[in-house]
Motif scaffolding. Structure first.
Motif, PDB file in Angstrom:
ATOM      1  N   LEU A  74       0.734  -1.166   0.041  1.00  0.00           N
ATOM      2  CA  LEU A  74      -0.041   0.219  -0.386  1.00  0.00           C
ATOM      3  C   LEU A  74       0.799   0.879  -0.260  1.00  0.00           C
ATOM      4  CD1 LEU A  74      -2.809  -0.750   2.269  1.00  0.00           C
ATOM      5  CD2 LEU A  74      -3.075  -0.478  -0.359  1.00  0.00           C
ATOM      6  N   LYS A  75       2.371   1.632   0.208  1.00  0.00           N
ATOM      7  CA  LYS A  75       2.964   2.421  -0.277  1.00  0.00           C
ATOM      8  C   LYS A  75       2.294   3.410   1.758  1.00  0.00           C
ATOM      9  CE  LYS A  75       5.010   0.868  -3.870  1.00  0.00           C
ATOM     10  NZ  LYS A  75       5.672  -0.083  -3.541  1.00  0.00           N
ATOM     11  N   PHE A  76       1.718   3.560   2.349  1.00  0.00           N
ATOM     12  CA  PHE A  76       1.302   4.421   3.148  1.00  0.00           C
ATOM     13  C   PHE A  76       2.260   4.991   3.660  1.00  0.00           C
ATOM     14  CE2 PHE A  76      -0.454   1.020   5.431  1.00  0.00           C
ATOM     15  CZ  PHE A  76       0.669   0.731   6.352  1.00  0.00           C
ATOM     16  N   THR A  77       2.633   6.126   4.497  1.00  0.00           N
ATOM     17  CA  THR A  77       3.422   6.563   5.493  1.00  0.00           C
ATOM     18  C   THR A  77       3.278   6.331   6.682  1.00  0.00           C
ATOM     19  OG1 THR A  77       3.027   8.462   5.560  1.00  0.00           O
ATOM     20  CG2 THR A  77       4.395   8.436   3.455  1.00  0.00           C
ATOM     21  N   GLU A  78       4.248   6.816   7.918  1.00  0.00           N
ATOM     22  CA  GLU A  78       3.800   6.700   9.400  1.00  0.00           C
ATOM     23  C   GLU A  78       3.040   8.107   9.074  1.00  0.00           C
ATOM     24  OE1 GLU A  78       7.213   6.400  11.552  1.00  0.00           O
ATOM     25  OE2 GLU A  78       5.860   6.014  13.269  1.00  0.00           O
ATOM     26  N   GLU A  79       3.235   9.453   8.859  1.00  0.00           N
ATOM     27  CA  GLU A  79       1.551   9.840   8.547  1.00  0.00           C
ATOM     28  C   GLU A  79       0.660  10.052   8.122  1.00  0.00           C
ATOM     29  OE1 GLU A  79       5.105  10.187   7.260  1.00  0.00           O
ATOM     30  OE2 GLU A  79       5.827  10.942   9.098  1.00  0.00           O
ATOM     31  N   ASP A  80       0.372   9.334   7.185  1.00  0.00           N
ATOM     32  CA  ASP A  80      -0.615   8.428   6.287  1.00  0.00           C
ATOM     33  C   ASP A  80      -1.243   7.850   7.350  1.00  0.00           C
ATOM     34  OD1 ASP A  80      -0.281   9.621   4.177  1.00  0.00           O
ATOM     35  OD2 ASP A  80       0.348   8.368   3.511  1.00  0.00           O
ATOM     36  N   TRP A  81      -0.762   6.920   8.196  1.00  0.00           N
ATOM     37  CA  TRP A  81      -1.211   5.899   9.212  1.00  0.00           C
ATOM     38  C   TRP A  81      -1.889   6.981  10.325  1.00  0.00           C
ATOM     39  CZ3 TRP A  81      -1.853   0.901  10.603  1.00  0.00           C
ATOM     40  CH2 TRP A  81      -1.973   1.094  11.605  1.00  0.00           C
ATOM     41  N   ASN A  82      -1.332   8.294  10.929  1.00  0.00           N
ATOM     42  CA  ASN A  82      -1.563   8.903  11.931  1.00  0.00           C
ATOM     43  C   ASN A  82      -2.865   9.548  11.177  1.00  0.00           C
ATOM     44  OD1 ASN A  82       0.218   8.068  14.070  1.00  0.00           O
ATOM     45  ND2 ASN A  82       1.299   9.802  13.335  1.00  0.00           N
ATOM     46  N   ARG A  83      -2.680   9.990   9.590  1.00  0.00           N
ATOM     47  CA  ARG A  83      -3.804  10.969   9.859  1.00  0.00           C
ATOM     48  C   ARG A  83      -5.502   9.687   9.380  1.00  0.00           C
ATOM     49  NH1 ARG A  83      -1.780  13.365   5.909  1.00  0.00           N
ATOM     50  NH2 ARG A  83      -2.524  11.882   4.315  1.00  0.00           N
ATOM     51  N   VAL A  84      -4.910   8.974   8.973  1.00  0.00           N
ATOM     52  CA  VAL A  84      -6.302   7.651   8.085  1.00  0.00           C
ATOM     53  C   VAL A  84      -6.895   6.849   9.279  1.00  0.00           C
ATOM     54  CG1 VAL A  84      -6.944   6.582   6.121  1.00  0.00           C
ATOM     55  CG2 VAL A  84      -5.236   8.363   5.740  1.00  0.00           C
ATOM     56  N   PHE A  85      -5.409   6.113   9.963  1.00  0.00           N
ATOM     57  CA  PHE A  85      -5.826   5.170  10.181  1.00  0.00           C
ATOM     58  C   PHE A  85      -6.512   4.973  12.072  1.00  0.00           C
ATOM     59  CE2 PHE A  85      -3.822   3.411   6.860  1.00  0.00           C
ATOM     60  CZ  PHE A  85      -4.640   2.333   6.268  1.00  0.00           C
ATOM     61  N   TYR A  86      -5.947   6.660  12.843  1.00  0.00           N
ATOM     62  CA  TYR A  86      -6.206   7.120  13.770  1.00  0.00           C
ATOM     63  C   TYR A  86      -6.930   5.822  14.858  1.00  0.00           C
ATOM     64  CZ  TYR A  86      -9.332  11.200  14.168  1.00  0.00           C
ATOM     65  OH  TYR A  86      -9.764  11.417  13.585  1.00  0.00           O
ATOM     66  N   VAL A  87      -8.711   6.036  14.441  1.00  0.00           N
ATOM     67  CA  VAL A  87      -9.695   5.378  14.961  1.00  0.00           C
ATOM     68  C   VAL A  87      -9.068   3.812  14.807  1.00  0.00           C
ATOM     69  CG1 VAL A  87     -12.156   4.896  15.005  1.00  0.00           C
ATOM     70  CG2 VAL A  87     -10.939   7.091  14.228  1.00  0.00           C
ATOM     71  N   LEU A  88      -8.996   2.904  13.802  1.00  0.00           N
ATOM     72  CA  LEU A  88      -8.946   1.912  14.471  1.00  0.00           C
ATOM     73  C   LEU A  88      -7.546   1.499  15.195  1.00  0.00           C
ATOM     74  CD1 LEU A  88      -8.599   0.489  10.319  1.00  0.00           C
ATOM     75  CD2 LEU A  88      -9.818   0.042  12.214  1.00  0.00           C
ATOM     76  N   ASP A  89      -6.352   2.166  15.390  1.00  0.00           N
ATOM     77  CA  ASP A  89      -5.229   2.068  16.175  1.00  0.00           C
ATOM     78  C   ASP A  89      -6.252   2.315  17.648  1.00  0.00           C
ATOM     79  OD1 ASP A  89      -2.581   2.052  16.858  1.00  0.00           O
ATOM     80  OD2 ASP A  89      -2.081   4.472  16.767  1.00  0.00           O
ATOM     81  N   ALA A  90      -6.031   3.123  17.822  1.00  0.00           N
ATOM     82  CA  ALA A  90      -7.624   3.529  18.862  1.00  0.00           C
ATOM     83  C   ALA A  90      -7.986   2.029  19.619  1.00  0.00           C
ATOM     84  CB  ALA A  90      -7.706   4.894  18.968  1.00  0.00           C
ATOM     85  N   ILE A  91      -8.918   1.339  18.905  1.00  0.00           N
ATOM     86  CA  ILE A  91      -9.930   0.436  18.330  1.00  0.00           C
ATOM     87  C   ILE A  91      -8.804  -1.096  18.792  1.00  0.00           C
ATOM     88  CG2 ILE A  91     -11.173  -1.315  17.397  1.00  0.00           C
ATOM     89  CD1 ILE A  91     -12.117   1.298  16.229  1.00  0.00           C
ATOM     90  N   ALA A  92      -7.341  -0.685  18.133  1.00  0.00           N
ATOM     91  CA  ALA A  92      -6.618  -2.218  18.769  1.00  0.00           C
ATOM     92  C   ALA A  92      -5.662  -1.815  20.161  1.00  0.00           C
ATOM     93  CB  ALA A  92      -5.294  -2.359  17.297  1.00  0.00           C
TER      94      ALA A  92
END
Lengths: 189, 189, 189
Positions: A74-92
């Motif tokens: 997928l080639k996303f960066t750590e910044e993308d992660w923090n922006r896009v996936f933070y809800v998933l991250d919190a759930i995990a």
């Protein structure tokens, strides 16, 4: 089941760290596996209650590999992660804290060890990953709230168990409370 | 037996890291012991299948100490090591990967955990040593092939076991294939 | 009992490291808990002899939390610690080395593993703490004497056990000899 979602999300996140370090596919797999399985492995080793789930349950390793492989594609960066996936991250984070606490209680240990191991489950994989790539673990670097959320979730699980509520009640309440707190913290920066 | 050769070689290598840091004899012993015993200790702790071999077999600790002590006396550098001993180093890596995979299968776990723990056995001691002296573990620093060789060897062992071949066949084939790959990689830089 | 004094002292010391990093209360608790419980956890995990004392004995976690909390309130620095508390620090080191060696012998392992695990018990918590805040563990950074003291204490305990002396004799002799050596080393810089 919820536990496995956490494995997948954390392996994905591990992949974003591998990208920042410009690693090859093999690096993704190593970092992703450590991120996805590390927390649970540490918990199970400390519990001394039979071989770690990550080794006996046939789904853990494949799911961690899938997360790392997807991150490679997928080639996303750590910044993308923090922006896009933070809800998933919190759930995990919350899922793992609740699962770790529950598993500790099920092994016959007390409420303080349950909170301690719940927290370690939730933050241990990421901390080990950060150590291996030589950066101060996020959990120790001013991001205290990250670990506080894990403590809160584990504590909710422990209190609900103490009150005799079914496991699932504590898990759901803990995850709801923790995710809420985490998202509020994100909004406030 | 082969396992003990790996302990000795890795303790020697640990000594060369201690030399670069200009440590005293005690530093050699600590770094050498971590290098020589670390991978097997991590594997056995994760397996949760009785106390680690390194603690119950009376030869492991003395052999690690002997390797560290010899490194102290011989005064070779890490560069010498890479030039002179790289064949031994490749053999040690492969021996441990095969032994780790075999031990995991013998504990009743599946093929994926066997490959994972074989790899961890082979690279874990060196990675722990690198963490303790604060450098990015070689295995994570562009030297991905190092770990790939361990994966290959562990996989060969697992496949041979799955086909019903005697343990020794998988071990020998794995070590041959892995050492070959490793030496080719060295030649190509 | 003595063991718990070590937990308290090391949690206090962990707090002084948290202060230098200007952490919040949560940082104190994490660093203090790792310092106070880490060495014993590593020992018990390597022993594979039932769940770690730190999790089954209900006093360990609260005492580590109390040490970390007190460090947060008292506002002393790492330098103060070194000046004022070094006698306590030396005692804690020796107490843990003796307790670790004794516990290893009690688990049925030999004298070399007992010395190894005694040393790991004594220096492991501090080394883990240093890794987490990304500094070279003091024990590897020229402070070799620190670990030598632990080896001496563990060795005295092992020799006394081997001679059939009651456990307490080896413990007291080891702690006396180790503390003396440590204080002499402090005086000489």
């Amino acid at each position: 089941m919820l536990d496995l979602i956490g494995v997948f999300i954390n392996a994905l996140l591990g992949g974003s760290v591998a990208r920042r370090r410009e690693m090859d596919l093999f690096g993704y797999i190593m970092i992703g596996t450590v991120s996805g399985l590390g927390g649970g492995l540490i918990r199970d080793v400390l519990l001394q209650h039979g071989p770690p789930l990550a080794l006996t349950n046939p789904l853990y390793i494949p799911i961690a590999l899938a997360g790392a492989g997807l991150a490679f594609l997928l080639k996303f960066t750590e910044e993308d992660w923090n922006r896009v996936f933070y809800v998933l991250d919190a759930i995990a984070l919350c899922v793992w804290a609740a699962a770790g606490a529950q598993r500790t209680l099920a092994a016959g240990l007390g409420w303080l060890p349950a909170i301690l191991l719940g927290t370690i489950t939730a933050v241990g994989g990421g901390a080990t990953r950060d150590l291996l790539v030589q950066r101060v673990p996020a959990v120790f670097g001013g991001n205290g709230l990250y670990a506080s959320v894990a403590v809160l979730v584990a504590a909710v699980q422990v209190v609900c168990s103490g009150l005799g509520a079914p496991t699932v009640v504590g898990t759901v309440l803990g995850i709801l409370a923790g995710t809420l707190l985490r998202l509020v913290a994100y909004r406030r920066g």
